[in-house]
Motif scaffolding. Structure first.
Motif, short mmCIF file in Angstrom:
data_model
loop_
_atom_site.label_atom_id
_atom_site.label_comp_id
_atom_site.label_asym_id
_atom_site.label_seq_id
_atom_site.Cartn_x
_atom_site.Cartn_y
_atom_site.Cartn_z
N LYS A 1 32.09 34.97 33.55
CA LYS A 1 33.20 35.57 34.24
C LYS A 1 34.02 36.38 33.26
O LYS A 1 34.29 35.97 32.15
CB LYS A 1 34.08 34.48 34.86
CG LYS A 1 33.44 33.79 36.05
CD LYS A 1 34.44 32.86 36.67
CE LYS A 1 33.84 32.00 37.73
NZ LYS A 1 33.34 32.68 38.89
N ARG A 2 34.45 37.59 33.70
CA ARG A 2 35.38 38.36 32.93
C ARG A 2 36.76 37.87 33.29
O ARG A 2 37.09 37.66 34.44
CB ARG A 2 35.21 39.84 33.30
CG ARG A 2 35.97 40.77 32.38
CD ARG A 2 35.97 42.21 32.89
NE ARG A 2 36.73 42.33 34.10
CZ ARG A 2 36.21 42.67 35.27
NH1 ARG A 2 34.91 42.90 35.37
NH2 ARG A 2 36.94 42.77 36.35
N ASP A 3 37.61 37.68 32.28
CA ASP A 3 38.94 37.15 32.52
C ASP A 3 39.92 38.30 32.54
O ASP A 3 40.29 38.83 31.49
CB ASP A 3 39.28 36.14 31.42
CG ASP A 3 40.59 35.42 31.70
OD1 ASP A 3 40.96 34.54 30.93
OD2 ASP A 3 41.24 35.75 32.72
N ASP A 4 40.34 38.70 33.75
CA ASP A 4 41.31 39.77 33.88
C ASP A 4 42.74 39.26 33.76
O ASP A 4 43.68 40.05 33.77
CB ASP A 4 41.15 40.46 35.24
CG ASP A 4 39.86 41.27 35.30
OD1 ASP A 4 39.42 41.60 36.42
OD2 ASP A 4 39.31 41.58 34.23
N SER A 5 42.89 37.96 33.67
CA SER A 5 44.26 37.42 33.70
C SER A 5 45.06 37.90 32.49
O SER A 5 46.27 38.13 32.60
CB SER A 5 44.23 35.90 33.76
OG SER A 5 43.55 35.39 32.64
N ALA A 6 44.41 38.04 31.33
CA ALA A 6 45.15 38.50 30.15
C ALA A 6 45.64 39.93 30.35
O ALA A 6 46.76 40.28 29.94
CB ALA A 6 44.24 38.44 28.92
N ILE B 1 46.34 41.31 33.30
CA ILE B 1 47.43 41.26 34.29
C ILE B 1 48.70 40.73 33.64
O ILE B 1 49.81 41.20 33.93
CB ILE B 1 47.01 40.41 35.50
CG1 ILE B 1 45.87 41.12 36.25
CG2 ILE B 1 48.18 40.18 36.44
CD1 ILE B 1 45.27 40.34 37.37
N ARG B 2 48.54 39.75 32.75
CA ARG B 2 49.73 39.23 32.04
C ARG B 2 50.40 40.34 31.25
O ARG B 2 51.62 40.48 31.24
CB ARG B 2 49.32 38.10 31.10
CG ARG B 2 49.42 36.71 31.68
CD ARG B 2 49.58 35.66 30.60
NE ARG B 2 48.61 35.74 29.54
CZ ARG B 2 47.39 35.21 29.57
NH1 ARG B 2 46.99 34.59 30.65
NH2 ARG B 2 46.58 35.33 28.54
N LEU C 1 50.25 43.53 31.82
CA LEU C 1 50.88 44.48 32.75
C LEU C 1 52.21 43.94 33.25
O LEU C 1 53.20 44.66 33.34
CB LEU C 1 49.96 44.74 33.95
CG LEU C 1 48.69 45.56 33.67
CD1 LEU C 1 47.80 45.59 34.90
CD2 LEU C 1 49.05 46.98 33.27
N ASN C 2 52.23 42.64 33.58
CA ASN C 2 53.47 42.04 34.09
C ASN C 2 54.57 42.11 33.04
O ASN C 2 55.75 42.27 33.37
CB ASN C 2 53.24 40.57 34.47
CG ASN C 2 52.49 40.44 35.77
OD1 ASN C 2 52.34 41.40 36.52
ND2 ASN C 2 51.98 39.24 36.05
N ALA C 3 54.17 41.97 31.76
CA ALA C 3 55.16 42.01 30.69
C ALA C 3 55.48 43.44 30.27
O ALA C 3 56.21 43.66 29.31
CB ALA C 3 54.64 41.23 29.48
N GLU D 1 37.02 47.61 39.15
CA GLU D 1 38.23 46.79 38.98
C GLU D 1 38.91 47.14 37.66
O GLU D 1 40.13 47.26 37.60
CB GLU D 1 37.83 45.31 39.02
CG GLU D 1 39.00 44.34 38.89
CD GLU D 1 39.94 44.31 40.08
OE1 GLU D 1 39.44 44.44 41.23
OE2 GLU D 1 41.14 44.18 39.88
N TYR E 1 40.63 50.37 37.98
CA TYR E 1 41.88 50.19 38.72
C TYR E 1 42.96 49.64 37.80
O TYR E 1 44.11 50.10 37.82
CB TYR E 1 41.65 49.26 39.91
CG TYR E 1 42.88 48.99 40.71
CD1 TYR E 1 43.57 47.78 40.61
CD2 TYR E 1 43.39 49.95 41.60
CE1 TYR E 1 44.72 47.54 41.34
CE2 TYR E 1 44.53 49.71 42.33
CZ TYR E 1 45.19 48.51 42.20
OH TYR E 1 46.33 48.27 42.92
N GLN F 1 46.72 51.18 36.46
CA GLN F 1 48.03 50.49 36.44
C GLN F 1 48.67 50.60 35.06
O GLN F 1 49.87 50.85 34.94
CB GLN F 1 47.86 49.00 36.80
CG GLN F 1 47.04 48.73 38.04
CD GLN F 1 47.39 49.66 39.20
OE1 GLN F 1 48.54 49.83 39.56
NE2 GLN F 1 46.36 50.27 39.77
#
Lengths: 424, 373
Positions: free
Chosen positions: A32-37, A39-40, A42-44, A66, A69, A73
């Motif tokens: 699995k590719r971890d996009d959470s880092a 997104i974190r 981007l949020n910061a 993805e 995309y 962002q």
């Protein structure tokens, strides 16, 4: 026995632990590719770190939509187009105005828009395109023998001015031209023909007339000249009816042209009004800097790729299309903001007087790019076939438009603005 | 014979211990855990569900069905607990009732981008043989806001209704020279109706689409079971041990095919998981102390996440109890007061349900009440 039982218990206690070593979950087998880092980051608002992570992943999977995309962002944040910079607009549209106030405002602006339109454009009843098409069919299908008409006669008596040049030669062969002016009495009758075939659009005219003897009474002479001609009218009724039919079709064509002009006029009025109403929003659009525009172009390219490869109902497809609208809208509105003296505009009629020609020219590419992407999305949305066709015509014009303005086109824009300014 | 068995399995035991040490990083980036679980109350929450070895309390059976033999009381209980204050509540209140400012938006995205609300209620009828409980509402609402460039909301809404039958018994007693061991087992079987919506939508969708078209609740029905084992003893030399498997036959596993970085995946809630509990009780003249440690595993003792290992403690004297728990993402302190007809409790919590993905820990207050008839 007790020891055996205890041993049994201990064994059972660890049995499930051992079991865990054997079991493999299907899920963990899949990489699995971890996009959470990303997104974190981007949020910061840490777009640089986000871009770093994205480029690393894109190197392994360059066609991943993805990741594209997410890159959009990060680029949007880099160009300062995010919820923070657009907050004043979002707040204005979503958070501030109550529903009852919205409907009241809309009613007022609609009334004012209608009044302004009525004042400037032609009044009276104008047939719609559909009505004209129907009438045209009726005219074409009407047999000549069923055409009816009425006539009215207006007689005019007047004089026509003529010039006569006489040339003579002397013995030496030199020419000598003498111009003399004389007047000739005329009388003519206008035969005004009305027919149901004209559908109230206009009337058809025929003329008969002739020269009057200058020495005699013009009125009496007119009776002598016009009388027989009027009694004999029409010389050939079939021909007259044919002319009536031809005139009716010409009236339809003329009315279509008028209608187009009026619609164009309506559109310009509506556009001016819409722009005027959008000025509070345009003022709050973040300034469009050159470096940001380049970033937005890259983002739009990526989004367009996503749009072409995804269905509208998918998350990336839906978000991609919405974000194209947002970024294209930003390009257009940011350019409009720069191209007008916004503070000087107090009424819709002020719009044309406050154009900054050099900024219009400078932002031409932004306008063109923004509208191209915007129309791609609009055409795909749920609109009527008729509207879609018109949109596609406009899109074709946009696609064929030059990428940069020629010098003469720039001069035309300057001249246009100067001409309008003279009337302000 | 035992020696032979132990020797034969020594290598496997060693490997098992090593596997416990070989922790896994969460394969689901948006894994969400909750302290207030179905069949839980403010006690289990205050202890962060590290309570499967704490016997003889009104909440013991909620923690581990194998503790049923230790809860002798009979009667009817009405219970409710939920989040009553905290950052999520404040953010929700600000968003709905106050003018929305840029500071609030910035705070929500950068610091408080995960907001959660939970509520649990149940009615229980207990006898010395079995307990029947009905939970009409286990409500969960998780909101995760992300991507300030094009804001999106990941929303997980759940109402889990269940009817549960619990029982347990003492299986055998093993007196030895050093201690008397008591082994008990218990089980719960429950029917559930699970209404949920786990979706993602953008801020633009909020402005153009009606809520009923954005949020479409779906339902699932099924039967599940919890199985628990408990090894008690009367010596301080040996800890008390528990072993549980929860949500056997769960059909509520995360089966999302969407990008898991943005779809929430609740863990240790409705999915099948298992736990090992280690605890000890100290009875003194000044009250009773219970200490416990809970190690959760995904599936059937498959993999452990060290971040979810919880330690808890309880001090009770008379009608008054202080409860506390600590782990990497949860720290709680709770107070409980018991009386003849009702129990009330309040828990102050620092929690990060999203774990490492959450921008900052949330301060929350949970309250609960039990009415005993």
């Amino acid at each position: 026995m007790i020891k055996n039982a205890l041993g049994y218990l201990i064994l059972m206690f660890f049995f499930l632990m051992i079991f865990s070593c054997g079991a493999k979950s299907e899920k963990t087998k899949i990489e699995k590719r971890d996009d959470s880092a990303i997104i974190r980051a981007l949020n910061a608002n840490n777009y640089e770190h986000a871009l770093l992570l994205i480029e690393k992943e894109l190197a392994l999977d360059p066609k991943n939509l993805e990741l594209s995309y997410l890159k959009v962002q990060a680029l949007s944040e880099k160009a300062s187009i995010d919820i923070y910079s657009l907050f004043p607009i979002v707040k204005m549209k979503l958070f501030d105005v109550a529903m009852t106030e919205w409907s009241d405002i809309n009613k007022y602006t609609k009334k004012s828009q209608d009044d302004l339109q009525e004042a400037i454009t032609e009044g009276g009843t104008v047939s719609s395109i559909d009505e004209l098409d129907a009438n045209e069919e009726k005219i074409k299908s009407t047999p000549l023998e069923t055409i009816t008409y009425t006539t009215a006669i207006e007689i005019q008596i007047g004089e026509d001015k003529y010039e006569k040049t006489t040339e003579s030669y002397d013995v030496y062969g030199n020419s000598n031209a003498v111009t003399s002016t004389y007047f000739q009495k005329m009388c003519w009758a206008t035969i005004i023909i009305e027919s149901p075939l004209f559908f109230g659009m206009d009337r058809y005219f025929e003329y008969v007339g002739g020269q009057v003897d200058n020495s005699s009474s013009q009125a009496d002479n007119c009776k002598e000249i016009l009388g027989p001609q009027l009694e004999a009218f029409p010389e050939n009724e079939q021909n007259l009816k044919r002319e009536i039919k031809r005139a009716a079709l010409q009236m339809i064509d003329h009315r279509r042209i008028q209608l187009d002009k009026k619609k164009n006029g309506e559109q310009i009025i509506k556009l001016a009004y819409a722009l005027f109403e959008s000025i509070p929003i345009i003022k709050k659009v973040p300034d469009l800097e050159d470096k940001n525009a380049e970033i937005v172009y890259t983002a739009l390219e990526l989004l367009e790729n996503i749009r072409q490869k995804t269905r509208r109902e998918e998350r990336l497809g839906k978000n991609g299309r919405q974000q194209i609208g947002l970024l294209a809208g930003y390009l257009i509105l940011g350019s409009i903001k720069e191209s007008l003296f916004l503070e000087e505009i107090n009424a819709p009629t002020d719009l044309l007087c406050q154009i900054r020609a050099e900024k219009v020219i400078k932002n031409y590419k932004n306008f063109l790019t923004g509208f191209r992407y915007l129309f791609n999305v609009i055409i795909e949305s749920k609109i009527s076939k008729k509207t879609k066709k018109r949109m596609m015509d406009v899109k074709a014009d946009l696609d064929n438009a030059p990428e940069e303005l020629e010098d003469d086109q720039k001069d035309n824009i300057h001249e246009f603005v100067e001409d309008i300014s003279d009337d302000c | 014979m035992i020696k032979k068995i132990i020797y034969m399995n020594l290598s496997k035991i060693f490997l098992t211990i090593v596997s416990l040490l070989c922790f896994y990083n969460n394969a689901f980036p948006l894994a969400i855990t909750h302290q207030l679980r179905p069949n839980g109350n403010f006690d289990t929450l205050a202890l962060s569900n590290a309570c499967s070895t704490i016997v003889g309390t009104s909440f013991s059976v909620r923690c581990n069905p194998a503790l049923f033999p230790y809860s002798k009381g009979e009667g009817v209980l009405i219970s409710a607990s939920g989040k009553s204050d905290g950052d999520s509540i404040d953010n929700g209140r600000d968003l709905i009732f106050s003018p929305i400012t840029e500071e609030l938006i910035r705070k929500i995205f950068q610091q408080k981008n995960f907001n959660t609300f939970t509520l649990n209620s149940d009615f229980a009828f207990k006898t010395s043989v079995l307990e029947i409980s009905y939970s009409p509402y286990y409500l969960l609402a998780d909101l995760y806001l992300f991507n300030p460039a094009f804001p999106e909301v990941s929303l997980n809404l759940i109402n889990h209704e269940s009817l549960r039958l619990t029982s347990g018994l003492e299986v055998l007693q093993l007196p030895t020279a050093v201690a008397k061991f008591i082994f008990s087992a218990g089980a719960s079987v429950y029917y559930f109706e699970h209404s949920y919506e786990n979706t993602v939508f953008s801020l633009f969708d909020l402005t153009t689409t009606r809520p009923e078209n954005l949020i479409k609740m779906k339902s699932r029905y099924g039967v599940g079971a919890d199985v628990g084992f408990f090894l008690d003893n009367n010596s301080l030399l040996f800890p008390k041990l528990s072993l549980q498997i929860k949500n056997i036959n769960s059909t509520l596993e995360d089966d999302s095919s969407e990008n898991e970085a943005i779809i929430q995946a609740p863990q240790f809630l409705f999915d099948t998981y298992s736990t090992i509990g280690i605890g000890e009780k100290f009875q003194t003249a000044y009250g009773r102390f219970d200490l416990s440690c809970e190690i959760p595993f995904s599936d059937y003792f498959f993999l452990v996440s060290p971040a979810q290992i919880m330690f808890s403690g309880r001090y009770s004297i008379g009608l008054f109890s202080v409860l506390g728990s600590a782990g990497k993402y949860y720290q709680n302190v709770g107070l409980r007061f018991d009386s003849k007809n009702f129990n009330i409790g309040i828990t102050y919590s620092r929690e990060a349900d999203m774990g490492a993905e959450q921008a900052s820990m949330e301060q929350a207050v949970y309250t609960g009440v039990d009415i005993i008839l």
